[in-house]
Design a protein around this motif. Structure first.
Motif, PDB file in Angstrom:
ATOM      1  N   ASP A 214      53.136 -52.581  45.974  1.00  0.00           N
ATOM      2  CA  ASP A 214      53.617 -52.260  46.984  1.00  0.00           C
ATOM      3  C   ASP A 214      55.110 -52.755  47.330  1.00  0.00           C
ATOM      4  N   ALA A 215      55.883 -52.291  48.278  1.00  0.00           N
ATOM      5  CA  ALA A 215      57.240 -52.797  48.249  1.00  0.00           C
ATOM      6  C   ALA A 215      57.243 -54.522  48.258  1.00  0.00           C
ATOM      7  N   GLN A 216      56.329 -54.989  49.302  1.00  0.00           N
ATOM      8  CA  GLN A 216      56.354 -56.415  49.547  1.00  0.00           C
ATOM      9  C   GLN A 216      56.084 -57.328  48.309  1.00  0.00           C
TER      10      GLN A 216
ATOM     11  N   THR B 209      56.512 -56.077  45.235  1.00  0.00           N
ATOM     12  CA  THR B 209      57.554 -55.958  44.179  1.00  0.00           C
ATOM     13  C   THR B 209      58.844 -56.783  44.400  1.00  0.00           C
ATOM     14  N   THR B 210      58.982 -57.008  45.688  1.00  0.00           N
ATOM     15  CA  THR B 210      60.128 -57.823  46.103  1.00  0.00           C
ATOM     16  C   THR B 210      59.888 -59.240  45.566  1.00  0.00           C
ATOM     17  N   ARG B 211      58.616 -59.556  45.747  1.00  0.00           N
ATOM     18  CA  ARG B 211      58.219 -61.169  45.496  1.00  0.00           C
ATOM     19  C   ARG B 211      58.394 -61.333  43.833  1.00  0.00           C
TER      20      ARG B 211
ATOM     21  N   LEU C  27      60.364 -59.458  41.944  1.00  0.00           N
ATOM     22  CA  LEU C  27      61.588 -59.533  41.587  1.00  0.00           C
ATOM     23  C   LEU C  27      62.336 -60.648  41.861  1.00  0.00           C
ATOM     24  N   ALA C  28      61.886 -61.484  42.994  1.00  0.00           N
ATOM     25  CA  ALA C  28      62.566 -62.830  43.195  1.00  0.00           C
ATOM     26  C   ALA C  28      62.202 -63.669  42.509  1.00  0.00           C
TER      27      ALA C  28
END
Length: 329
Positions: free
Chosen positions: A190-192, A194-196, A198-199
């Motif tokens: 999910d978006a959350q 995926t953001t983690r 990428l970070a």
């Protein structure tokens, strides 16, 4: 992995300890596979049930990362084989080689002699090479030139394949699919999550974050514990009714076998223990039926062309067959 018979019933206290250990392993694996708790729980349940896991999904979803994370969580040996069209059966099982010093043949064990074998892109190997895994997956032993060599327990095959790309691939035969306890997919995070990811892009191989938490002996011991979970006769009858309905379902050439039913029972026991219960609920069967049974259903050609899927067949059967009323006492 074949679990030695154990008539000792699983107590509520033992189930609670199992659930605590299981939760720690889930958290450990999720350091590498972010946001896929259910898939991680399925994979670890497969490990403690003594089965083999087929991860089927498009590239880039973390199939190999999940397999490596599970392998690294166990303080045993794990090996990876990249399956290719030119891979030979002996490249997996090993074989006899000539020793010029002694003038005799000696056995050279292949990568299958390990605790956890990662068979990456298994459908890229020829059927002959794929079949080299059949005996090991069913009997925990390998035959080389007529001599049987037992494998150390636990032994688990974690295979990955891309169901979309067809060029240069060989579909897994039904006999081999039936030897996988679970077939599942990861899907995109999910978006959350995926953001983690990428970070934390600096971690090129997130499986290196995994520390081993359990020994091979610990896996076998907990497998025996889970095998002692109680299954009510009404739940057994429910599983049998599901299998019978798949054999009568429209468009189905081959329904769920007895081996499939046994696999679902064993998996449901582990799933219940992982939640701290010493008994199986009908809800456990509903939760596990698709990953444990769908890949065992063979559709006829007309049904496939009409868009029918094995997952759809299992879901339809579950909606037809009534679940039993259940008492935990």
């Amino acid at each position: 992995m074949t679990v030695a018979p154990d008539t000792t019933a699983c107590t509520p206290q033992a189930a609670g300890m199992f659930a605590e250990d299981f939760a720690r392993l889930v958290n450990n694996v999720e350091l590498a596979v972010v946001g896929k708790t259910r898939c991680v729980r399925l994979a670890l349940s497969c490990l403690f049930t003594g089965g083999h896991l087929l991860l089927e999904d498009v590239p880039g979803t973390g199939k190999t990362s999940l397999a490596k994370a599970i392998a690294r969580s166990v303080k045993g040996e794990h090996r990876r084989v990249q399956f290719t069209p030119d891979l030979l059966p002996s490249d997996v099982t090993g074989g006899n080689v000539y020793n010029p010093q002694t003038g005799q043949l000696s056995v050279r064990p292949g990568p299958i002699f390990t605790n956890i074998l990662l068979a990456d892109e298994i459908n890229r190997a020829s059927p002959k090479t794929q079949s080299a895994l059949l005996q090991a997956m069913e009997e925990e032993q390998v035959t080389i030139d007529g001599v049987n060599y037992p494998l150390e327990l636990p032994f688990m095959v974690i295979a990955t394949q891309n169901p979309i790309e067809q060029a240069g691939t060989y579909p897994l035969p039904e006999a081999q699919l039936d030897r996988f306890l679970i077939r599942t997919e990861l899907g995109y995070p999910d978006a959350q999550a995926t953001t983690r990811l990428l970070a934390e892009a600096a971690h090129r191989d997130r499986s290196t974050l995994i520390a081993p938490l359990i020994t091979p002996t610990g896996v076998v011991e907990r497998s025996r514990l889970a095998a002692g979970v109680h299954v009510d006769p009404a739940v057994l009858a429910y599983i049998s009714a599901i299998a019978e309905e798949t054999r009568r379902a429209k468009g189905v050439k081959i329904g769920v076998s007895v081996r499939g039913c046994l696999s679902l029972v064993r998996l449901a026991k582990t799933w219940a223990a992982a939640q701290g219960r010493h008994y199986v609920l009908p809800d456990d069967v509903l939760e596990l039926a698709v990953p444990a049974l769908a890949h065992r259903v063979v559709l006829d050609v007309e049904a496939e062309f009409s868009g029918t899927t094995a997952v759809g067949v299992i879901e339809r059967v579950l909606s037809i067959v009534p679940a039993p009323a259940f008492r935990s006492s």
